[in-house]
Each structure stands twice: as structure tokens, then as C-alpha cells.
Design a protein around this motif. Structure first.
Motif, mmCIF file in Angstrom:
data_model
loop_
_atom_site.group_PDB
_atom_site.id
_atom_site.type_symbol
_atom_site.label_atom_id
_atom_site.label_comp_id
_atom_site.label_asym_id
_atom_site.label_seq_id
_atom_site.Cartn_x
_atom_site.Cartn_y
_atom_site.Cartn_z
ATOM 1 N N ASN A 22 0.884 -1.097 0.126
ATOM 2 C CA ASN A 22 0.043 -0.016 0.113
ATOM 3 C C ASN A 22 0.891 1.234 -0.152
ATOM 4 O OD1 ASN A 22 -2.517 -1.430 0.231
ATOM 5 N ND2 ASN A 22 -2.195 -1.515 2.272
ATOM 6 N N PHE A 23 0.847 1.942 -1.046
ATOM 7 C CA PHE A 23 1.695 3.029 -1.207
ATOM 8 C C PHE A 23 0.920 4.536 -0.776
ATOM 9 C CE2 PHE A 23 3.260 0.237 -4.291
ATOM 10 C CZ PHE A 23 4.648 0.336 -3.934
ATOM 11 N N ASN A 24 1.895 5.334 -0.278
ATOM 12 C CA ASN A 24 1.236 6.865 0.187
ATOM 13 C C ASN A 24 1.299 7.493 -1.084
ATOM 14 O OD1 ASN A 24 1.031 9.560 0.805
ATOM 15 N ND2 ASN A 24 2.826 9.341 2.447
ATOM 16 N N ARG A 80 12.212 1.641 1.953
ATOM 17 C CA ARG A 80 11.538 0.279 2.404
ATOM 18 C C ARG A 80 12.896 -0.690 2.362
ATOM 19 N NH1 ARG A 80 7.315 -4.015 -0.397
ATOM 20 N NH2 ARG A 80 7.429 -5.621 1.011
ATOM 21 N N ILE A 129 6.274 6.680 -5.549
ATOM 22 C CA ILE A 129 6.359 5.298 -5.331
ATOM 23 C C ILE A 129 8.028 4.831 -5.191
ATOM 24 C CG2 ILE A 129 6.176 2.979 -6.260
ATOM 25 C CD1 ILE A 129 3.209 4.046 -7.046
ATOM 26 N N GLN A 175 9.460 5.610 -1.919
ATOM 27 C CA GLN A 175 8.776 4.922 -0.967
ATOM 28 C C GLN A 175 9.577 3.441 -0.744
ATOM 29 O OE1 GLN A 175 4.410 4.843 -0.263
ATOM 30 N NE2 GLN A 175 4.630 6.330 -1.833
ATOM 31 N N LEU A 176 9.775 2.868 -2.227
ATOM 32 C CA LEU A 176 10.665 1.647 -2.204
ATOM 33 C C LEU A 176 12.068 1.590 -1.826
ATOM 34 C CD1 LEU A 176 8.715 0.380 -5.606
ATOM 35 C CD2 LEU A 176 8.544 -0.679 -3.094
#
Length: 120
Positions: free
Chosen positions: A3-5, A17, A10, A13-14
Motif C-alpha cells: 500500500n503506497f502513500n 523500504r 513510489i 517509498q520503495l
């Protein structure tokens, strides 16, 4: 699937992560990352996004790509320690900024951290 903000790219976010997994020790120095295609399927994004993630991580010397073998977490222990320290500073900075915005001073922040630590 992840589930992405929707308010943050993206690929960032990755990247965060993977960096988090490295800092927590879930990915070790020298460990092979999933192939671009494999990781794209796992997280449910376009292959080009994962290529960008790996390229950016390589630019930051967090991973290294070995032609024909894949992408690996760097084996450079100094770089990994710096990464860990950078992440810690980033978290502390965000914490302090948020607390200051709520009107807390540094002494109150330290006291709340000490109290929280005593509870655990």
C-alpha cells in the motif's frame, strides 16, 4: 502488494523500504536483491520503477550491480554504518520537529523518551 502513500513518489517509498530492511538487518551485506522483474511483481509496480529504485540505490552506494549476476547490498561495512547513522539522524530530526510543532521543548522530549523507555 504494497500500500503506497499517494503523496510520495513510489520509487522513494520503495527505496526507503529497502534501506529500512538493510538498517534493521533483514537484508545483509552482500545479499542478492530480487531481480527487477521479481521485485516489481512482488510489490505490484512497473518494472521501470524498480529499475529506478535500484539505479538510485546504486548511485548512493547502497547496492552494487554485477553484470549478469544481479544487484547486491553493498559489502562496504563503512557505508552501511553511515547509512544506519543517517537513518537514525533522520528519525530523530522528524521526531524533534514534530514535538517542537506541538510545543514541547528539548527537556520535555528527553523526559518523555526516558519515561517511555522505563515502561518497556
Amino acid at each position: 502488494m504494497v500500500n503506497f502513500n499517494p503523496n510520495e513518489p513510489i520509487y522513494l517509498q520503495l527505496m526507503n523500504r529497502i534501506i529500512g530492511e538493510i538498517v534493521r538487518g533483514q537484508r545483509k551485506a552482500g545479499e542478492k536483491l530480487p531481480s527487477v522483474r521479481e521485485y516489481a511483481v512482488d510489490v505490484g509496480v512497473n518494472v521501470n520503477t524498480i529499475q529506478r529504485v535500484y539505479r538510485e540505490l546504486e548511485y548512493e552506494a547502497i547496492v552494487e550491480t554485477k553484470r549478469g549476476q544481479g544487484t547486491f547490498v553493498t559489502s562496504n561495512s563503512e557505508r552501511l554504518e553511515t547509512l544506519r547513522d543517517d537513518k537514525k539522524r533522520e528519525i530523530v530530526h522528524h521526531f524533534m520537529k514534530n514535538m517542537q510543532e506541538m510545543g514541547y521543548n528539548k527537556e520535555e522530549m528527553v523526559m518523555s523518551i526516558k519515561l517511555q523507555g522505563d515502561e518497556e
